[in-house]
Write a protein that holds these residues in place. Sequence first.
Motif, PDB file in Angstrom:
ATOM      1  N   ARG A  66       0.847  -1.198   0.000  1.00 40.75           N
ATOM      2  CA  ARG A  66       0.000   0.000   0.000  1.00 40.75           C
ATOM      3  C   ARG A  66       0.890   1.259   0.000  1.00 40.75           C
ATOM      4  NH1 ARG A  66      -3.042  -1.389   3.750  1.00 40.75           N
ATOM      5  NH2 ARG A  66      -1.906  -0.511   5.493  1.00 40.75           N
ATOM      6  N   ALA A  69       2.495   1.742  -3.369  1.00 43.50           N
ATOM      7  CA  ALA A  69       1.530   2.200  -4.373  1.00 43.50           C
ATOM      8  C   ALA A  69       1.125   3.661  -4.172  1.00 43.50           C
ATOM      9  CB  ALA A  69       0.284   1.314  -4.351  1.00 43.50           C
ATOM     10  N   THR A  70       0.979   4.080  -2.904  1.00 47.88           N
ATOM     11  CA  THR A  70       0.464   5.423  -2.628  1.00 47.88           C
ATOM     12  C   THR A  70       1.556   6.450  -2.335  1.00 47.88           C
ATOM     13  OG1 THR A  70       0.258   5.033  -0.242  1.00 47.88           O
ATOM     14  CG2 THR A  70      -1.654   4.449  -1.637  1.00 47.88           C
ATOM     15  N   ARG A  72       2.551   7.058   0.612  1.00 46.71           N
ATOM     16  CA  ARG A  72       2.191   7.673   1.882  1.00 46.71           C
ATOM     17  C   ARG A  72       2.316   6.681   3.026  1.00 46.71           C
ATOM     18  NH1 ARG A  72      -2.108   9.653  -1.333  1.00 46.71           N
ATOM     19  NH2 ARG A  72      -3.471   8.117  -0.388  1.00 46.71           N
TER      20      ARG A  72
END
Length: 140
Positions: A66, A69-70, A72
């Motif tokens: 995650r 991908a982001t 963050r």
Amino acid sequence: MDRQLQQLIEASPDAILVTDREGKILYWNTGAEHMFGYPAAEAVGQSLDLIIPENLRARHWDGYYRVMATGRTKYTTDLLTSPGMHKDGSRISLEFSIVLLRDENGEIDGCASVMRDVTARWNKEKTLKKQLADCRSQLT
């Protein structure tokens, strides 16, 4: 400065790791060798599963992918606390920060982590909490 920076990174007692987007270990300093028991030659090229307890791997990889991908994560400013695993199979308690690494286009390329073994402190706190609970139970 480059020589001094390299000495700092390599000789740090904290584990300093660099991984790619898939979680493959690209860099493993001397501190990581001591902390986890694997020499760099054995760790580099391996998955982070090398140091993640099996029961925590699914949760780790969900979060890792995650973040990749982001781009963050709250752990660029906060410390992450998590169990790790030594080569001998024993668990250690870790605190670490994460630095997201970007390629020349600004895309996430992987991450670096600076890890500290806080097992002794964690065990001491656990003992103190138990002693406090025992004292409280004797008062009631």
